[in-house]
Enzyme design. Structure first.
Site, PDB file in Angstrom:
ATOM      1  N   LEU A 125      11.334 -20.418  -5.365  1.00 30.38           N
ATOM      2  CA  LEU A 125      10.538 -19.383  -4.724  1.00 30.38           C
ATOM      3  C   LEU A 125       9.216 -19.740  -5.408  1.00 30.38           C
ATOM      4  O   LEU A 125       9.021 -19.848  -6.805  1.00 30.38           O
ATOM      5  CB  LEU A 125      11.085 -18.002  -4.946  1.00 30.38           C
ATOM      6  CG  LEU A 125      10.367 -16.734  -4.545  1.00 30.38           C
ATOM      7  CD1 LEU A 125      10.066 -16.886  -2.952  1.00 30.38           C
ATOM      8  CD2 LEU A 125      10.726 -15.626  -5.013  1.00 30.38           C
ATOM      9  N   HIS A 172       2.508   3.264  -8.784  1.00 33.69           N
ATOM     10  CA  HIS A 172       2.222   1.846  -9.307  1.00 33.69           C
ATOM     11  C   HIS A 172       3.536   1.429  -9.719  1.00 33.69           C
ATOM     12  O   HIS A 172       3.910   0.397  -9.748  1.00 33.69           O
ATOM     13  CB  HIS A 172       1.037   1.744  -9.935  1.00 33.69           C
ATOM     14  CG  HIS A 172      -0.191   1.818  -9.356  1.00 33.69           C
ATOM     15  ND1 HIS A 172      -0.457   1.451  -7.703  1.00 33.69           N
ATOM     16  CD2 HIS A 172      -1.422   2.586  -9.418  1.00 33.69           C
ATOM     17  CE1 HIS A 172      -1.689   1.912  -7.314  1.00 33.69           C
ATOM     18  NE2 HIS A 172      -2.178   2.733  -8.318  1.00 33.69           N
ATOM     19  N   ASP A 192       0.525  -1.418  -0.057  1.00 30.61           N
ATOM     20  CA  ASP A 192       0.051   0.238   0.123  1.00 30.61           C
ATOM     21  C   ASP A 192       0.843   1.324  -0.042  1.00 30.61           C
ATOM     22  O   ASP A 192       1.937   1.388   0.504  1.00 30.61           O
ATOM     23  CB  ASP A 192      -0.899   0.060   1.221  1.00 30.61           C
ATOM     24  CG  ASP A 192      -2.021   0.912   1.075  1.00 30.61           C
ATOM     25  OD1 ASP A 192      -2.392   1.463  -0.025  1.00 30.61           O
ATOM     26  OD2 ASP A 192      -2.773   1.270   2.274  1.00 30.61           O
TER      27      ASP A 192
HETATM   28  C1  FPP Z   1      -2.151   0.126  -3.224  1.00 30.70           C
HETATM   29  O1  FPP Z   1      -1.448   1.476  -3.190  1.00 30.70           O
HETATM   30  C2  FPP Z   1      -1.369  -0.472  -4.195  1.00 30.70           C
HETATM   31  C3  FPP Z   1      -2.244  -1.329  -5.182  1.00 30.70           C
HETATM   32  C4  FPP Z   1      -3.584  -1.132  -5.381  1.00 30.70           C
HETATM   33  C5  FPP Z   1      -1.546  -1.913  -6.371  1.00 30.70           C
HETATM   34  C6  FPP Z   1      -0.556  -2.724  -6.108  1.00 30.70           C
HETATM   35  C7  FPP Z   1       0.201  -2.976  -7.249  1.00 30.70           C
HETATM   36  C8  FPP Z   1       1.695  -2.870  -7.490  1.00 30.70           C
HETATM   37  C9  FPP Z   1       2.592  -2.425  -6.472  1.00 30.70           C
HETATM   38  C10 FPP Z   1       2.094  -2.742  -8.983  1.00 30.70           C
HETATM   39  C11 FPP Z   1       3.187  -3.742  -9.235  1.00 30.70           C
HETATM   40  C12 FPP Z   1       2.682  -5.273  -8.803  1.00 30.70           C
HETATM   41  C13 FPP Z   1       3.222  -6.231  -9.352  1.00 30.70           C
HETATM   42  C14 FPP Z   1       2.926  -7.471  -8.879  1.00 30.70           C
HETATM   43  C15 FPP Z   1       3.999  -6.096 -10.390  1.00 30.70           C
HETATM   44  P1  FPP Z   1      -2.501   2.701  -3.390  1.00 30.70           P
HETATM   45  O2  FPP Z   1      -2.780   2.984  -4.673  1.00 30.70           O
HETATM   46  O3  FPP Z   1      -3.929   2.225  -2.282  1.00 30.70           O
HETATM   47  O4  FPP Z   1      -1.859   3.709  -2.493  1.00 30.70           O
HETATM   48  P2  FPP Z   1      -2.417   4.750  -1.673  1.00 30.70           P
HETATM   49  O5  FPP Z   1      -2.951   4.270  -0.247  1.00 30.70           O
HETATM   50  O6  FPP Z   1      -1.251   5.654  -1.211  1.00 30.70           O
HETATM   51  O7  FPP Z   1      -3.629   5.557  -2.514  1.00 30.70           O
END
Ligand code: FPP
Length: 248
Positions: free
Chosen positions: A129, A35, A18
């Site tokens: 893994l 992201h 997150d």
């Molecule tokens: C949450 O941060 C994150 C996500 C909903 C997406 C997670 C995806 C990635 C880390 C991209 C890469 C993943 C892979 C497997 C290649 P948020 O957007 O909710 O952040 P915020 O709380 O600051 O708004």
């Protein structure tokens, strides 16, 4: 690294990644930028697991609830996941990493699902893994789906209605054959589990850090592991009982 006891590492680490959006906002950039940078943290944590010999890593990449985000962000996330699977494919194979998918295949855009299936099938025999990607995943939905499948097996005479153990029920979940997570890491500082691995996290240690996911790299991962090693896992027993066991 030197602070870690290599004999007491978690076998299975699961991560709620997150904070990508906030990381981007702090830089006055679009959330998608966060992201994209988050994908680099994924690469680094995978590398750390290989170096340390942690055999199971599970990442929460797209939740059932993430569909409620603006359409442009959802599209960008699918695009990023597909690009990641394509660009990492050769590396995953050469490093003998098995990729698994946890989640509902329905609704995943066809081009992403095809890429995911290709990677899952091509790496199915690897075991250095096990990298499980929770994509279109929800913990409650997973438990409901398992209950329905079990009920179906009972009706079809393949399972006994009064003999369901925890181990047997676990086999109906997406995580079939995976050990339960020992450590769940949540970045971004929120104190909740957000529908992640609800059945499986019963005895997991929770580690929550304010560090935003794109800033979560090797030093931060090692700090989480060091904190795990400071915890006493009692599994319902008392500290005295654990000490007695460890002296025998
Ligand atoms: C949450 O941060 C994150 C996500 C909903 C997406 C997670 C995806 C990635 C880390 C991209 C890469 C993943 C892979 C497997 C290649 P948020 O957007 O909710 O952040 P915020 O709380 O600051 O708004």
């Amino acid at each position: 690294m030197h602070r870690l006891d290599l004999n007491r590492l978690p076998r299975h680490v699961s991560i709620i990644m997150d904070g990508n959006g906030r990381w981007a906002n702090l830089r006055l950039a679009n959330r998608v930028f966060g992201h994209n940078e988050g994908a680099n943290s994924v690469r680094e944590v995978v590398k750390c697991c290989l170096e340390l010999g942690i055999p199971y890593l599970t990442l929460y990449a797209f939740s059932k609830e993430n569909w409620q985000r603006p359409e442009s962000e959802v599209t960008a996330l699918w695009h990023l996941l597909r690009r990641f699977l394509k660009s990492e494919f050769a590396d995953l194979v050469s490093r003998r990493i098995r990729v698994r998918h946890l989640g509902d295949p329905d609704d995943i855009p066809m081009e992403v699902l095809n890429e995911l299936r290709h990677v899952v099938e091509a790496t199915a025999d690897f075991d250095r893994l096990v990298l499980s990607l929770a994509i279109n995943y929800g913990g409650r939905q997973e438990i409901l789906r398992a209950a329905r499948k079990y009920a179906g097996d009972v009706l079809a005479g393949r399972a006994e209605s009064d003999a369901l153990s925890q181990e047997e029920f676990s086999r109906y979940l997406f995580t079939t054959d995976l050990p339960d997570p020992d450590l769940i890491i949540r970045t971004g500082g929120e104190y909740r589990v957000s529908n992640f691995l609800l059945w499986q996290l019963a005895y997991a240690e929770l580690y929550i850090t304010a560090t935003l996911w794109p800033d979560f790299r090797e030093p931060q991962f090692h700090e989480a592991l060091a904190e795990f090693q400071r915890r006493e896992r009692r599994f319902g027993k008392t500290s005295d009982q654990l000490r007695t066991v460890s002296f025998t």
